[in-house]
Write a protein that holds these residues in place. Structure first.
Motif, PDB file in Angstrom:
ATOM      1  N   MET A 117      21.703 -24.165   1.055  1.00 36.09           N
ATOM      2  CA  MET A 117      22.797 -25.110   0.858  1.00 36.09           C
ATOM      3  C   MET A 117      23.443 -24.749  -0.470  1.00 36.09           C
ATOM      4  N   ASN A 118      24.540 -25.393  -0.803  1.00 36.59           N
ATOM      5  CA  ASN A 118      25.193 -25.141  -2.081  1.00 36.59           C
ATOM      6  C   ASN A 118      25.589 -26.481  -2.689  1.00 36.59           C
ATOM      7  N   GLN A 119      24.582 -27.125  -3.307  1.00 36.49           N
ATOM      8  CA  GLN A 119      24.762 -28.468  -3.819  1.00 36.49           C
ATOM      9  C   GLN A 119      24.283 -28.571  -5.260  1.00 36.49           C
ATOM     10  N   PHE A 120      25.018 -29.304  -6.085  1.00 35.43           N
ATOM     11  CA  PHE A 120      24.458 -29.690  -7.366  1.00 35.43           C
ATOM     12  C   PHE A 120      23.281 -30.630  -7.092  1.00 35.43           C
ATOM     13  N   SER A 121      22.251 -30.530  -7.915  1.00 34.26           N
ATOM     14  CA  SER A 121      20.990 -31.191  -7.548  1.00 34.26           C
ATOM     15  C   SER A 121      21.094 -32.710  -7.531  1.00 34.26           C
ATOM     16  N   GLU A 122      22.042 -33.286  -8.264  1.00 32.88           N
ATOM     17  CA  GLU A 122      22.171 -34.746  -8.219  1.00 32.88           C
ATOM     18  C   GLU A 122      22.631 -35.253  -6.851  1.00 32.88           C
ATOM     19  N   ASN A 123      23.150 -34.344  -6.018  1.00 33.60           N
ATOM     20  CA  ASN A 123      23.604 -34.733  -4.681  1.00 33.60           C
ATOM     21  C   ASN A 123      22.518 -34.612  -3.617  1.00 33.60           C
ATOM     22  N   LEU A 124      21.366 -34.060  -3.979  1.00 30.52           N
ATOM     23  CA  LEU A 124      20.306 -33.859  -2.988  1.00 30.52           C
ATOM     24  C   LEU A 124      19.588 -35.164  -2.693  1.00 30.52           C
ATOM     25  N   ARG A 125      19.242 -35.347  -1.424  1.00 27.44           N
ATOM     26  CA  ARG A 125      18.535 -36.528  -0.951  1.00 27.44           C
ATOM     27  C   ARG A 125      17.159 -36.127  -0.411  1.00 27.44           C
ATOM     28  N   PRO A 126      16.271 -37.095  -0.163  1.00 27.04           N
ATOM     29  CA  PRO A 126      14.973 -36.742   0.418  1.00 27.04           C
ATOM     30  C   PRO A 126      15.072 -35.924   1.704  1.00 27.04           C
ATOM     31  N   SER A 127      16.100 -36.149   2.506  1.00 34.02           N
ATOM     32  CA  SER A 127      16.275 -35.327   3.710  1.00 34.02           C
ATOM     33  C   SER A 127      16.505 -33.864   3.345  1.00 34.02           C
ATOM     34  N   ASP A 128      17.133 -33.616   2.186  1.00 36.36           N
ATOM     35  CA  ASP A 128      17.326 -32.243   1.728  1.00 36.36           C
ATOM     36  C   ASP A 128      16.010 -31.626   1.261  1.00 36.36           C
ATOM     37  N   TRP A 129      15.121 -32.446   0.677  1.00 43.08           N
ATOM     38  CA  TRP A 129      13.800 -31.926   0.308  1.00 43.08           C
ATOM     39  C   TRP A 129      13.097 -31.383   1.563  1.00 43.08           C
ATOM     40  N   ILE A 130      13.238 -32.132   2.644  1.00 44.76           N
ATOM     41  CA  ILE A 130      12.579 -31.710   3.891  1.00 44.76           C
ATOM     42  C   ILE A 130      13.195 -30.418   4.404  1.00 44.76           C
ATOM     43  N   THR A 131      14.529 -30.323   4.348  1.00 43.56           N
ATOM     44  CA  THR A 131      15.202 -29.091   4.769  1.00 43.56           C
ATOM     45  C   THR A 131      14.718 -27.898   3.956  1.00 43.56           C
ATOM     46  N   ILE A 132      14.634 -28.085   2.641  1.00 45.39           N
ATOM     47  CA  ILE A 132      14.160 -27.004   1.775  1.00 45.39           C
ATOM     48  C   ILE A 132      12.716 -26.647   2.120  1.00 45.39           C
ATOM     49  N   GLY A 133      11.873 -27.666   2.312  1.00 48.77           N
ATOM     50  CA  GLY A 133      10.481 -27.417   2.667  1.00 48.77           C
ATOM     51  C   GLY A 133      10.340 -26.654   3.965  1.00 48.77           C
ATOM     52  N   GLU A 134      11.146 -27.010   4.950  1.00 51.35           N
ATOM     53  CA  GLU A 134      11.089 -26.310   6.240  1.00 51.35           C
ATOM     54  C   GLU A 134      11.478 -24.846   6.099  1.00 51.35           C
ATOM     55  N   ARG A 135      12.503 -24.570   5.290  1.00 50.39           N
ATOM     56  CA  ARG A 135      12.903 -23.185   5.091  1.00 50.39           C
ATOM     57  C   ARG A 135      11.851 -22.397   4.303  1.00 50.39           C
ATOM     58  N   VAL A 136      11.231 -23.070   3.335  1.00 46.74           N
ATOM     59  CA  VAL A 136      10.157 -22.416   2.582  1.00 46.74           C
ATOM     60  C   VAL A 136       9.004 -22.065   3.515  1.00 46.74           C
ATOM     61  N   ALA A 137       8.627 -23.008   4.395  1.00 45.38           N
ATOM     62  CA  ALA A 137       7.542 -22.741   5.345  1.00 45.38           C
ATOM     63  C   ALA A 137       7.895 -21.578   6.263  1.00 45.38           C
ATOM     64  N   GLU A 138       9.136 -21.541   6.721  1.00 46.22           N
ATOM     65  CA  GLU A 138       9.585 -20.455   7.595  1.00 46.22           C
ATOM     66  C   GLU A 138       9.529 -19.105   6.880  1.00 46.22           C
ATOM     67  N   GLU A 139      10.054 -19.066   5.650  1.00 45.63           N
ATOM     68  CA  GLU A 139      10.094 -17.803   4.898  1.00 45.63           C
ATOM     69  C   GLU A 139       8.709 -17.345   4.475  1.00 45.63           C
ATOM     70  N   SER A 140       7.811 -18.293   4.218  1.00 39.58           N
ATOM     71  CA  SER A 140       6.488 -17.910   3.734  1.00 39.58           C
ATOM     72  C   SER A 140       5.650 -17.234   4.811  1.00 39.58           C
TER      73      SER A 140
END
Length: 409
Positions: A117-140
């Protein structure tokens, strides 16, 4: 957007107008720094409207010749951007050569830069944490290490959320940010991300944050995410490991300072979070009505109390009613260091009688994220016992201040 040339005393300065407010004029100067002037002390020599350019899309790219593969997942923020001071455009940087310059990092590793995504961090929500986590799990599953480029303002929240989501990880997960964009001479991005990639090549099986150790170049800290806090608005050493030394240091080579959980052969990733949790800063003017409004409809509330964990006595009945309805109150402290202790003073004992749960020396933001994770993952009857467990190093043993804790999964 307006580009200006102005005279200030004996200097001619050009830049983009950020705002004009209360007789103050703030511009982004052509060298990248923000400057604020009293309107009466400057003379505008030129003012011209310029069209703001849309952000260019970040593209996936892979470069390098090293045997270890590191995935850099870009979420936005200063570290993933550079500024065009002629147009005011903020453009994402995806080319590792632009980030690392003369570094030998591309001969040591194969680096894939991938946008999430391309967001300043103040705009991130808990749903974005999950999105990031899912991509990390996929890449790992296909990389040897993961680096998440993230804005610094809420990086501790996101990194702590992922620390709880990943009970086990087969790669290091290293968050990295910068206080100054990569195009600025004083940028900290190059060293921070170089260190992050090197940390990501180790057997560190946790979630960490890679940021400058001091205002000078030469040393970067690896901070356990669940003990991290941004402590300064603009300094390059903005992040600190609270109550314990950093896990490791990088100055061209890696030195670990204590124990840590090692990478696993497996990935245990659980991403559900309950976002109906409030984080409340107590202050002397906080009224019972205000507090009730803040916690209405929430499943839990984390309160940052004074000192050992206190709030005004007239607020305690509000908390007692909230707890009696099956919700949870967690008490942390506004103090950066030390631990809550509700057994010392009568107010604290009244809070305990009302059902308030102590957070000990947990960082308030981490207690907030942990509460969201536990309520999203486990039966509510298990909440209190699990909250008191040291799951990811978020609780310190005060009699072992310089040693990492044994973590429970």
């Amino acid at each position: 957007m307006e580009r200006v040339v102005l005279r200030y005393k004996n200097s001619i300065i050009s830049g983009l107008v950020i705002n004009e407010l209360n007789d103050l004029v703030t511009i982004k100067s052509s060298n990248g720094y923000n400057l604020t002037f009293d309107r009466s002390e400057i003379e505008f020599l030129e003012r011209k409207n310029v069209e703001y350019q849309n952000q260019r899309k970040m593209e996936e790219i892979e470069k390098g010749s090293g045997s270890k593969k590191i995935s850099v997942l870009a979420t936005g923020g200063t570290i993933a951007s550079r500024v065009d001071y002629e147009t005011g455009a903020v453009s994402p940087v995806s080319d590792p050569e632009l980030i690392f310059g003369g570094s030998d990092i591309l001969s040591k590793f194969t680096i894939s830069v991938k946008p999430i995504m391309n967001q300043f961090s103040e705009n991130l929500r808990p749903s974005d944490w999950i999105t990031i986590g899912e991509r990390v799990a996929e890449e790992s599953r296909k990389a040897d290490g993961i680096v998440v480029a993230h804005g610094t303002d809420t990086m501790s929240y996101t990194a702590s959320a992922l620390a709880f989501m990943f009970e086990e990880s087969r790669t290091p997960i290293i968050f990295v940010g910068s206080q100054r964009s990569s195009d600025r001479p004083s940028s900290d991005s190059r060293e921070n991300i170089e260190a992050a990639i090197n940390f990501a090549s180790t057997d560190f099986g946790e979630v960490g944050i890679s940021m400058h150790r001091s205002t000078s170049d030469g040393m970067v800290s690896l901070i356990r995410s669940v003990r991290s806090r941004k402590m300064h608005t603009s300094r390059r050493d903005a992040f600190e490991s609270i109550g314990t030394p950093p896990v490791g240091l990088y100055d061209g080579s890696i030195r670990f300072l204590g124990d840590y959980r090692h990478v696993s052969d497996n990935i245990k990733f659980r991403s559900t979070m309950d976002d109906k949790v409030a984080l409340i800063y107590f202050h002397p003017a906080l009224s019972a009505d205000d507090l009730e409004n803040m916690i209405e409809g929430k499943h839990a509330a984390v309160i940052m109390g004074t000192g050992l964990g206190h709030i005004a006595r007239d607020l305690i009945p509000v908390l007692k009613r909230f707890v009696s309805n099956g919700s949870y109150i967690i008490m942390t402290s506004q103090c950066i260091y030390g631990s809550t202790n509700l057994n010392v003073y009568s107010t604290g004992r009244e809070l305990l009688s009302a059902g308030v749960i102590e957070a000990g020396d947990m960082v308030p933001e981490v207690a907030y994220v942990k509460t969201m994770y536990l309520l999203g993952q486990y039966p509510h009857e298990d909440f209190v016992d699990l909250f008191r467990k040291n799951m990811r190093g978020e609780i310190l043993e005060r009699d072992q201040p310089f040693e990492s804790l044994k973590l429970v999964g």
